[in-house]
Design a protein around this motif. Structure first.
Motif, PDB file in Angstrom:
ATOM      1  N   VAL A 198       2.920   9.751   4.350  1.00 10.73           N
ATOM      2  CA  VAL A 198       2.225  10.750   3.585  1.00 10.73           C
ATOM      3  C   VAL A 198       0.600  10.828   3.978  1.00 10.73           C
ATOM      4  N   PHE A 199       0.197  12.076   4.064  1.00 12.84           N
ATOM      5  CA  PHE A 199      -1.054  12.210   4.631  1.00 12.84           C
ATOM      6  C   PHE A 199      -1.731  13.525   3.991  1.00 12.84           C
ATOM      7  N   THR A 200      -3.318  13.468   3.693  1.00 11.33           N
ATOM      8  CA  THR A 200      -4.204  12.602   3.800  1.00 11.33           C
ATOM      9  C   THR A 200      -4.353  11.888   2.537  1.00 11.33           C
ATOM     10  N   VAL A 201      -4.386  10.367   2.461  1.00 10.86           N
ATOM     11  CA  VAL A 201      -4.302   9.599   1.327  1.00 10.86           C
ATOM     12  C   VAL A 201      -5.686   8.623   1.191  1.00 10.86           C
ATOM     13  N   LEU A 202      -5.860   8.525  -0.085  1.00  9.90           N
ATOM     14  CA  LEU A 202      -7.253   7.937  -0.113  1.00  9.90           C
ATOM     15  C   LEU A 202      -6.703   6.336  -0.141  1.00  9.90           C
ATOM     16  N   ARG A 203      -7.159   5.489   0.513  1.00 11.92           N
ATOM     17  CA  ARG A 203      -6.683   3.841   0.396  1.00 11.92           C
ATOM     18  C   ARG A 203      -7.585   3.305  -0.534  1.00 11.92           C
TER      19      ARG A 203
END
Length: 244
Positions: free
Chosen positions: A80-85
């Motif tokens: 999945v993109f874009t994801v906060l880490r």
């Protein structure tokens, strides 16, 4: 001749290890959104460029964020993109990035509001509308704010700002202007007040995805950073976004 053979072997090795990936994303302009029935945006261009470099076939699919995160936590060859880490998410995925840094901020929907200098001010000066599914909602809850107005979507949040039932909204500095325009609100009606969070945005692969494939994507992203391709994609999609 040796150089030609070496290049040929490299190309053959890339394609021999290439695979098919299911890449999920939600709607979050200008990072990823629908335009004329097609997914476009910064993140879409990045993953397409990465797939081109690795030789992988990618299938893009628009899925609500929470469902996308669940699928990418359990299904092989899925990301999945874009994801906060975040610390909570860190061990649940394999990460490729960062693609960019994202600042989430507090905005005033009322120009007559006094400036907000701290979360203490934010807690006493009015209601703060924010989507419940966003990390910012949990973050503000953890800070003890009890004036949060939880909503379902960012569009609903901006609509409340336009109509008047809320004094503040929360959004990242990249998308706030687009969100405002789409809801018929002049972007300058939403005044930047203070930063809340700053985090890297990544592609999150499932733990069941081949780690060698994930490593190839990270290597390809590093190459895009070095040769300027990532910067050019940022320039195309993010050059007219104003943090304040």
């Amino acid at each position: 001749m040796k150089r030609f053979i070496g290049c040929l072997l490299w190309v053959l090795s890339v394609h021999a290890s290439a695979a098919s990936l299911n890449l999920l994303t939600d709607i979050h302009p200008p990072l990823h959104f629908q335009q004329n029935g097609e997914l476009v945006g910064f993140g879409v261009d990045v993953v397409k460029a990465l797939a081109e470099r690795t030789g992988d076939q990618v299938q893009l699919q628009q899925v609500p964020l929470l469902r996308a995160l669940h699928m990418a936590s359990s299904e092989p060859a899925t990301a999945v993109f874009t994801v906060l880490r975040t610390a909570e998410r860190d061990g649940q995925y394999q990460w490729v990035g960062p693609l960019l840094d994202v600042e989430t901020a507090l905005y005033s929907a009322d120009s007559t509001q006094p400036p907000v200098r701290s979360l203490v001010d934010a807690a006493r000066l009015g209601r703060i509308a924010v989507p419940r599914k966003w990390l910012a909602y949990s973050y503000l809850q953890q800070q003890g704010l009890n004036n949060l107005y939880g909503v379902e979507t960012p569009e609903q949040m901006v609509r409340l700002a336009r109509m008047g039932p809320t004094e503040f909204v929360v959004a990242d500095t990249l998308s706030i202007a687009t969100l405002a325009r789409e809801e018929g609100l002049a972007p300058d009606r939403l005044q930047y007040q203070m930063p809340l969070m700053r985090q890297g945005s990544y592609i999150a692969f499932s733990l069941q995805t081949d780690a060698r494939q994930v490593a190839r994507w990270q290597q390809a992203l590093d190459e895009m950073n070095r040769d300027g391709r990532l910067a050019r994609i940022k320039q195309r999609w993010l050059s007219d976004t104003t943090p304040r």
